[in-house]
Design a protein around this motif. Structure first.
Motif, short mmCIF file in Angstrom:
data_model
loop_
_atom_site.label_atom_id
_atom_site.label_comp_id
_atom_site.label_asym_id
_atom_site.label_seq_id
_atom_site.Cartn_x
_atom_site.Cartn_y
_atom_site.Cartn_z
N SER B 50 95.93 -89.16 -90.25
CA SER B 50 95.99 -90.62 -90.09
C SER B 50 96.08 -91.15 -88.58
CB SER B 50 97.18 -91.17 -90.78
OG SER B 50 98.21 -91.15 -90.10
N MET B 51 94.64 -90.86 -88.17
CA MET B 51 94.59 -91.34 -86.76
C MET B 51 93.87 -92.60 -86.74
SD MET B 51 95.36 -88.80 -84.72
CE MET B 51 95.52 -86.96 -84.68
N ASP B 52 95.07 -93.85 -86.68
CA ASP B 52 94.39 -95.11 -86.74
C ASP B 52 94.33 -95.61 -85.32
OD1 ASP B 52 96.97 -94.93 -86.12
OD2 ASP B 52 97.82 -96.28 -87.46
N HIS B 53 94.64 -95.02 -84.36
CA HIS B 53 94.53 -95.56 -83.09
C HIS B 53 93.37 -94.73 -82.21
CE1 HIS B 53 96.85 -96.38 -78.95
NE2 HIS B 53 95.58 -96.94 -78.95
N PHE B 54 92.20 -95.46 -81.88
CA PHE B 54 91.35 -94.77 -81.16
C PHE B 54 91.67 -95.21 -79.69
CE2 PHE B 54 87.75 -95.97 -78.76
CZ PHE B 54 86.76 -94.91 -79.12
N ILE B 55 92.15 -94.29 -78.88
CA ILE B 55 92.52 -94.33 -77.36
C ILE B 55 91.14 -94.66 -76.55
CG2 ILE B 55 93.75 -93.56 -75.71
CD1 ILE B 55 95.79 -92.14 -77.37
N ASP B 56 90.56 -93.53 -76.71
CA ASP B 56 89.30 -93.36 -75.39
C ASP B 56 88.28 -92.74 -75.99
OD1 ASP B 56 88.13 -93.86 -73.01
OD2 ASP B 56 89.25 -92.36 -72.17
N LEU B 57 87.21 -93.21 -75.39
CA LEU B 57 85.72 -92.28 -75.63
C LEU B 57 84.96 -92.31 -74.38
CD1 LEU B 57 83.57 -91.95 -78.74
CD2 LEU B 57 82.45 -92.35 -76.53
N THR B 58 84.75 -91.15 -73.96
CA THR B 58 84.02 -91.10 -72.73
C THR B 58 83.04 -89.71 -72.74
OG1 THR B 58 84.06 -91.40 -70.04
CG2 THR B 58 85.69 -89.88 -71.34
N ALA B 59 82.59 -89.41 -71.53
CA ALA B 59 81.92 -88.32 -71.66
C ALA B 59 81.89 -87.58 -70.05
CB ALA B 59 80.31 -88.76 -71.66
N VAL B 60 81.62 -86.41 -69.87
CA VAL B 60 81.77 -85.45 -68.82
C VAL B 60 80.31 -85.00 -68.45
CG1 VAL B 60 82.83 -83.97 -67.51
CG2 VAL B 60 84.20 -85.16 -69.38
N ASP B 61 79.74 -85.02 -67.30
CA ASP B 61 78.46 -84.33 -67.04
C ASP B 61 78.86 -83.06 -66.38
OD1 ASP B 61 75.86 -83.75 -66.45
OD2 ASP B 61 75.66 -85.32 -65.20
N TYR B 62 78.21 -81.89 -67.13
CA TYR B 62 78.15 -80.59 -66.38
C TYR B 62 76.88 -80.18 -65.95
CZ TYR B 62 83.12 -80.71 -68.03
OH TYR B 62 84.54 -80.58 -68.35
N PRO B 63 76.26 -80.76 -64.91
CA PRO B 63 75.07 -80.32 -64.69
C PRO B 63 74.47 -78.94 -64.70
CG PRO B 63 75.89 -81.38 -62.80
CD PRO B 63 76.91 -81.14 -63.75
N GLN B 64 75.63 -78.04 -64.06
CA GLN B 64 75.28 -76.61 -63.88
C GLN B 64 75.46 -75.68 -65.18
OE1 GLN B 64 74.08 -76.24 -60.89
NE2 GLN B 64 75.24 -77.90 -59.93
N ARG B 65 76.24 -76.40 -66.22
CA ARG B 65 76.44 -75.54 -67.52
C ARG B 65 75.12 -75.04 -68.13
NH1 ARG B 65 80.82 -78.17 -71.21
NH2 ARG B 65 79.02 -79.37 -71.92
N SER B 66 75.12 -73.75 -68.61
CA SER B 66 74.06 -73.46 -69.43
C SER B 66 74.15 -73.82 -70.75
CB SER B 66 73.82 -72.03 -69.40
OG SER B 66 75.01 -71.43 -69.92
N GLY B 67 73.07 -74.06 -71.36
CA GLY B 67 73.12 -74.55 -72.81
C GLY B 67 73.25 -75.98 -72.81
#
Lengths: 200, 215
Positions: B50-67
């Motif tokens: 029952s996750m009724d509280h949306f706290i945060d949504l963001t992104a992280v950039d990993y330019p070196q990561r393969s895939g």
């Protein structure tokens, strides 16, 4: 009653301009005074600066302190804030200006009626401060002319009062070149910078 | 505590949960991007989470990561059960949702942008977070009702929080003016000291700053 002669000049360092900036009021029983029209006008302007506070960031706290009774900007004739640029002479840019805000600031400046003066309050307004990136305007003089820069992050109210008085001096002399408020103590010249924090 | 939530979604979704880990009281699940919306809806509706509280949504950039290059990170909390969970989805190298090309909402964004489903149908509050994420990282949220920039201006080109955006690159809206009376330091000796300012260094012994004798 004899004739009264009041000479207003700012200080010794404006000595070359002294003659120009004299305001000589010669009163008599008939009650008239002679002066140069331009000087009288500048004298009136410098003590009736209607301000437009363009306040965007944390420097606002210092601006509020300055407007409050302790430091009391009203002493210098800069009392009434006008929230319409058309009614104001002095634009205080207090805080960080982002690139997105720059057109708004430019519009506000353009809407002000001449003569108009601009004070850049604090490091961010003066140079962008440490926001050296995609989002911040590196100093408001990139888009509008500035009369006085007040350094500090945020500047102490005394520094801002120095800036206001410097602007008044410039108005008296009709000087529209850029002015920068200097620190009272030059930290480079100090043998021991800790002295700054100690009371004399 | 929300370890149970991780176990539950691992049980229900099986292979769509790529990995889970718990550290210092934070519970994280890395999920398959194609099941992003489905898992989020399940977490909201399932009475055990029952996750009724949306706290945060963001992104992280990993330019070196393969895939895959980006992590989309979602934080959720339940105000009933007082637990929280973090979901991550790795996107960027391949199209997250093959059906997205047929989705007309995806036309808002450039075709090359990494894509993931929008959560606005689950939590309305996700709207501005996803706009910010699109603005800063260039992640296209499929099914978002109004995917525009939210912080930067429309004329801005590129996505400033991506690691390959040049740190000092500005895109001014107004052309910078050329000042003709620019002064550079050192300034005049008396610049900024217009009114005979006294400092404590000028103070005479026995007199105050104005030069009057002290009581």
């Amino acid at each position: 009653m004899g004739s009264v002669s009041a000479v207003t000049s700012m200080s010794d360092n404006s000595a070359p301009d002294l003659e120009r900036s004299q305001l000589v009021l010669e009163g008599s029983q008939q009650g008239f005074a002679t002066t140069r029209f331009e000087d009288l006008l500048n004298w009136a302007r410098k003590y009736s600066l209607f301000q437009y506070p363009f306040v965007t960031a944390c420097c606002a706290m210092e601006f509020m302190a300055l407007a409050g009774p302790r430091f009391d900007m009203a002493r210098f004739g800069a009392e009434a804030p006008r929230f319409s640029p058309r009614q104001s002479d002095l634009l205080w840019v207090v805080g960080t200006i982002s690139q997105r805000q720059a057109p708004v600031l430019k519009t506000v400046y353009d809407q002000m009626a001449d003569p108009k003066y601009v004070i850049a309050f604090g490091t961010c307004a003066s140079s962008g401060g440490f926001y050296d990136n995609y989002t911040t305007l590196p100093g408001i003089d990139k888009i509008i002319p500035v009369d006085v820069f007040v350094p500090g992050c945020p500047p102490r109210p005394e520094t801002v009062i120095d800036g206001l008085l410097l602007l008044q001096d410039k108005i008296t002399r009709g000087d529209r070149s850029v002015g920068i408020v200097k620190p009272r103590v030059d930290p480079v010249q100090l043998r021991n910078p800790v002295q700054l924090r100690r009371k004399a | 505590m929300s370890k149970q939530v991780l176990d539950r979604i691992a049980q229900v979704f099986g292979a769509a949960i790529l990995e889970t880990h718990s550290a210092f009281g934070d519970d994280t699940a890395v999920v398959e991007p194609s099941h992003w919306l489905e898992i989020a809806r399940f977490l909201r509706d399932d009475p055990a989470s029952s996750m009724d509280h949306f706290i945060d949504l963001t992104a992280v950039d990993y330019p070196q990561r393969s895939g895959t290059r980006f992590d989309v990170v979602l934080h959720l909390r339940s105000s009933e059960r007082l637990h929280r969970v973090r979901l991550k989805a790795r996107i960027g190298a391949r199209c997250a949702n093959p059906a997205a090309d047929a989705n007309p909402a995806a036309d808002v964004a450039e075709a090359a942008l990494p894509k993931i489903d929008s959560l606005t149908s689950v939590w309305v509050g996700a709207n501005w977070f996803e706009r910010e994420c699109f603005d800063m990282f260039g992640i296209a949220f499929i099914g978002h009702p109004d995917l525009r920039r939210i912080l930067m201006y429309e004329q801005f080109v590129g996505y400033p929080l991506r690691k390959d955006y040049p740190a000092a690159k500005t895109q001014p809206l107004l052309e910078y003016r050329q000042a003709d009376n620019e002064k550079l330091p050192p300034f005049d000796e008396h610049e900024g000291m217009s009114f005979g300012r006294k400092t404590h260094a000028d103070r005479q012994p026995g007199r105050n700053l104005l030069g009057f004798e002290e009581d």
